[in-house]
Motif scaffolding. Structure first.
Motif, mmCIF file in Angstrom:
data_model
loop_
_atom_site.group_PDB
_atom_site.id
_atom_site.type_symbol
_atom_site.label_atom_id
_atom_site.label_comp_id
_atom_site.label_asym_id
_atom_site.label_seq_id
_atom_site.Cartn_x
_atom_site.Cartn_y
_atom_site.Cartn_z
ATOM 1 N N TYR A 1 -31.690 -24.906 -2.651
ATOM 2 C CA TYR A 1 -31.431 -23.761 -3.276
ATOM 3 C C TYR A 1 -30.829 -22.637 -2.068
ATOM 4 O O TYR A 1 -31.341 -22.797 -1.090
ATOM 5 N N ASN A 2 -29.734 -22.067 -2.432
ATOM 6 C CA ASN A 2 -29.458 -20.877 -1.515
ATOM 7 C C ASN A 2 -28.780 -19.831 -2.430
ATOM 8 O O ASN A 2 -28.338 -19.996 -3.524
ATOM 9 N N ASP A 3 -28.818 -18.755 -2.002
ATOM 10 C CA ASP A 3 -28.491 -17.532 -2.726
ATOM 11 C C ASP A 3 -26.954 -16.961 -2.405
ATOM 12 O O ASP A 3 -26.823 -16.900 -1.089
ATOM 13 N N ALA A 4 -26.262 -17.196 -3.175
ATOM 14 C CA ALA A 4 -24.761 -16.513 -3.157
ATOM 15 C C ALA A 4 -24.141 -15.752 -4.413
ATOM 16 O O ALA A 4 -24.369 -16.517 -5.532
ATOM 17 N N ARG A 5 -23.454 -14.717 -4.262
ATOM 18 C CA ARG A 5 -22.816 -14.087 -5.291
ATOM 19 C C ARG A 5 -21.499 -14.857 -5.603
ATOM 20 O O ARG A 5 -20.866 -15.646 -4.829
ATOM 21 N N LEU A 6 -21.185 -15.157 -6.986
ATOM 22 C CA LEU A 6 -20.143 -15.567 -7.590
ATOM 23 C C LEU A 6 -18.835 -15.479 -6.729
ATOM 24 O O LEU A 6 -18.298 -16.605 -6.306
ATOM 25 N N LEU A 7 -18.580 -14.539 -6.538
ATOM 26 C CA LEU A 7 -17.326 -14.160 -5.806
ATOM 27 C C LEU A 7 -17.350 -14.452 -4.360
ATOM 28 O O LEU A 7 -16.282 -14.135 -3.488
ATOM 29 N N ASP A 8 -18.442 -14.700 -3.906
ATOM 30 C CA ASP A 8 -18.857 -15.100 -2.267
ATOM 31 C C ASP A 8 -18.719 -16.554 -2.018
ATOM 32 O O ASP A 8 -18.917 -16.899 -1.042
ATOM 33 N N LEU A 9 -18.915 -17.204 -3.217
ATOM 34 C CA LEU A 9 -19.222 -18.588 -3.121
ATOM 35 C C LEU A 9 -18.088 -19.622 -2.365
ATOM 36 O O LEU A 9 -17.039 -19.295 -2.671
ATOM 37 N N THR A 10 -18.484 -20.451 -1.430
ATOM 38 C CA THR A 10 -17.484 -21.372 -0.891
ATOM 39 C C THR A 10 -17.572 -22.537 -1.616
ATOM 40 O O THR A 10 -18.501 -23.146 -2.184
ATOM 41 N N GLU A 11 -16.313 -23.434 -1.531
ATOM 42 C CA GLU A 11 -16.419 -24.442 -1.870
ATOM 43 C C GLU A 11 -17.202 -25.531 -1.108
ATOM 44 O O GLU A 11 -17.970 -26.463 -1.747
ATOM 45 N N ASP A 12 -17.500 -25.442 0.071
ATOM 46 C CA ASP A 12 -18.533 -26.172 0.928
ATOM 47 C C ASP A 12 -20.015 -26.043 0.424
ATOM 48 O O ASP A 12 -20.626 -27.016 0.323
ATOM 49 N N ALA A 13 -20.367 -24.762 0.105
ATOM 50 C CA ALA A 13 -21.596 -24.375 -0.613
ATOM 51 C C ALA A 13 -21.862 -24.787 -1.886
ATOM 52 O O ALA A 13 -23.028 -25.598 -2.228
ATOM 53 N N PHE A 14 -20.961 -25.045 -2.525
ATOM 54 C CA PHE A 14 -21.003 -25.544 -4.137
ATOM 55 C C PHE A 14 -21.010 -27.043 -3.953
ATOM 56 O O PHE A 14 -21.740 -27.832 -4.755
ATOM 57 N N ARG A 15 -19.977 -27.563 -3.222
ATOM 58 C CA ARG A 15 -20.167 -29.156 -3.060
ATOM 59 C C ARG A 15 -21.621 -29.482 -2.550
ATOM 60 O O ARG A 15 -22.263 -30.658 -2.971
ATOM 61 N N GLN A 16 -22.244 -28.940 -1.470
ATOM 62 C CA GLN A 16 -23.477 -29.366 -0.946
ATOM 63 C C GLN A 16 -24.458 -29.315 -1.945
ATOM 64 O O GLN A 16 -25.363 -30.199 -2.098
ATOM 65 N N MET A 17 -24.542 -28.191 -2.695
ATOM 66 C CA MET A 17 -25.321 -28.040 -3.858
ATOM 67 C C MET A 17 -25.200 -29.184 -4.881
ATOM 68 O O MET A 17 -26.277 -29.809 -5.272
ATOM 69 N N LEU A 18 -24.143 -29.521 -5.340
ATOM 70 C CA LEU A 18 -23.914 -30.599 -6.279
ATOM 71 C C LEU A 18 -24.324 -31.951 -5.610
ATOM 72 O O LEU A 18 -24.906 -32.892 -6.210
ATOM 73 N N GLU A 19 -24.167 -32.060 -4.352
ATOM 74 C CA GLU A 19 -24.364 -33.276 -3.860
ATOM 75 C C GLU A 19 -25.771 -33.729 -3.527
ATOM 76 O O GLU A 19 -26.309 -34.994 -4.028
ATOM 77 N N VAL A 20 -26.572 -32.830 -3.183
ATOM 78 C CA VAL A 20 -27.852 -33.118 -3.137
ATOM 79 C C VAL A 20 -28.613 -32.915 -4.402
ATOM 80 O O VAL A 20 -29.545 -33.834 -4.744
ATOM 81 N N ASN A 21 -28.407 -32.184 -5.157
ATOM 82 C CA ASN A 21 -29.092 -31.715 -6.370
ATOM 83 C C ASN A 21 -28.723 -32.890 -7.743
ATOM 84 O O ASN A 21 -29.653 -33.013 -8.284
ATOM 85 N N VAL A 22 -27.628 -33.078 -7.477
ATOM 86 C CA VAL A 22 -27.243 -34.053 -8.646
ATOM 87 C C VAL A 22 -26.938 -35.562 -8.095
ATOM 88 O O VAL A 22 -27.444 -36.342 -8.614
ATOM 89 N N ILE A 23 -25.962 -35.572 -7.011
ATOM 90 C CA ILE A 23 -25.893 -37.004 -6.564
ATOM 91 C C ILE A 23 -27.383 -37.481 -5.818
ATOM 92 O O ILE A 23 -27.748 -38.855 -6.070
ATOM 93 N N GLY A 24 -28.155 -36.700 -5.309
ATOM 94 C CA GLY A 24 -29.706 -36.900 -4.912
ATOM 95 C C GLY A 24 -30.551 -37.053 -5.928
ATOM 96 O O GLY A 24 -31.561 -37.605 -5.710
ATOM 97 N N THR A 25 -30.054 -36.847 -7.233
ATOM 98 C CA THR A 25 -31.005 -37.354 -8.302
ATOM 99 C C THR A 25 -30.460 -38.773 -8.924
ATOM 100 O O THR A 25 -31.172 -39.627 -9.351
ATOM 101 N N PHE A 26 -28.940 -38.665 -9.044
ATOM 102 C CA PHE A 26 -28.606 -39.871 -9.550
ATOM 103 C C PHE A 26 -28.776 -41.065 -8.823
ATOM 104 O O PHE A 26 -29.200 -42.449 -9.488
ATOM 105 N N LEU A 27 -28.577 -41.220 -7.585
ATOM 106 C CA LEU A 27 -29.085 -42.220 -6.846
ATOM 107 C C LEU A 27 -30.228 -42.832 -6.901
ATOM 108 O O LEU A 27 -30.388 -44.164 -7.228
#
Length: 242
Positions: A87-113
């Motif tokens: 988890y990390n804190d970021a307002r919508l308009l400040d979110l970066t693609e890298d932060a979004f991808r990392q969140m999906l990678e760990v929380n979703v791919i890291g559950t799926f595998l």
């Protein structure tokens, strides 16, 4: 009778650690999985000192080879708990693609595998429990986290549908605000504000969430599948009290 074997990701601290301890007390041999070797070894040493049957496996949950190695080191998989997440804190308009991808990678791919590899090795009666979040319902300052946890809930239902004919149950526990090292990483004033929003005026403890996970991971519960259990003190109910 063979001792049942459970795997828990994110087991070095927080909800994962509490779950590993609870499952071990319930009679499982537990393989505690985490990427932080030093913290994992220290946590497992504490559990071993309590007489619990726990082994450490240093695993990057986003790397299939790591997951496969840990699972293949045991004779079978009876239960898999996917508790790792970030988890990390970021307002919508400040979110970066890298932060979004990392969140999906760990929380979703890291559950799926881990879930997929566990399912490949499970017999009828196997149980998979994912950890989503009440945050999947929405919130401010963490759109990427909301998206990832909503994806975990959808993934859980999809896996349950495909695995029900094999009598493998897949369910999710969605914690509300919980006092963990992850939530404590937020500024103190933010943690306090979040806690004050809870119906009971305080955060849940990891043990409370571990109790719900342990119920769904227990033998004989495979008739419950595709469900998301909110453990949030009733906050998800909404409504106004008078």
């Amino acid at each position: 009778m063979n001792t049942p074997i459970a795997f828990v990701t994110g087991a070095a601290q927080g909800i994962g650690l509490a779950t590993a301890a609870r499952l071990a007390r319930d009679g499982f041999k537990v393989v505690a999985m985490d990427h932080n070797a030093e913290r994992l070894q220290a946590s497992v040493a504490e559990l071993l000192a309590q007489g619990l049957r726990v082994e450490a496996a240093v695993v990057d949950i986003c790397q299939r080879a790591d997951v496969v190695k840990a699972l293949d080191a045991q004779p079978r998989v009876d239960a898999m708990v996917c508790a790792a997440g970030i988890y990390n804190d970021a307002r919508l308009l400040d979110l970066t693609e890298d932060a979004f991808r990392q969140m999906l990678e760990v929380n979703v791919i890291g559950t799926f595998l881990p879930a997929q590899e566990a399912a490949r090795r499970m017999q009828a009666g196997g149980r998979i429990v994912t950890v989503s979040s009440r945050g999947a319902l929405g919130g401010t300052r963490f759109a990427h986290y909301v998206a990832s946890k909503a994806a975990v809930i959808g993934l859980t239902r999809a896996m349950a549908m495909e695995l029900r004919d094999r009598q493998i149950a897949v369910n999710s526990v969605a914690p509300g605000f919980t006092d963990t090292p992850m939530t404590r990483s937020a500024p103190a004033e933010m943690f306090s504000a979040w806690e004050n929003l809870e119906p009971g005026g305080k955060a849940a403890t990891p043990d409370v969430i571990a109790n719900a996970i342990a119920f769904l991971a227990a033998p004989g519960t495979q008739f419950i599948t595709g469900q998301t259990l909110f453990v949030d003190g009733g906050k998800s109910l909404g409504g106004l009290g008078i």
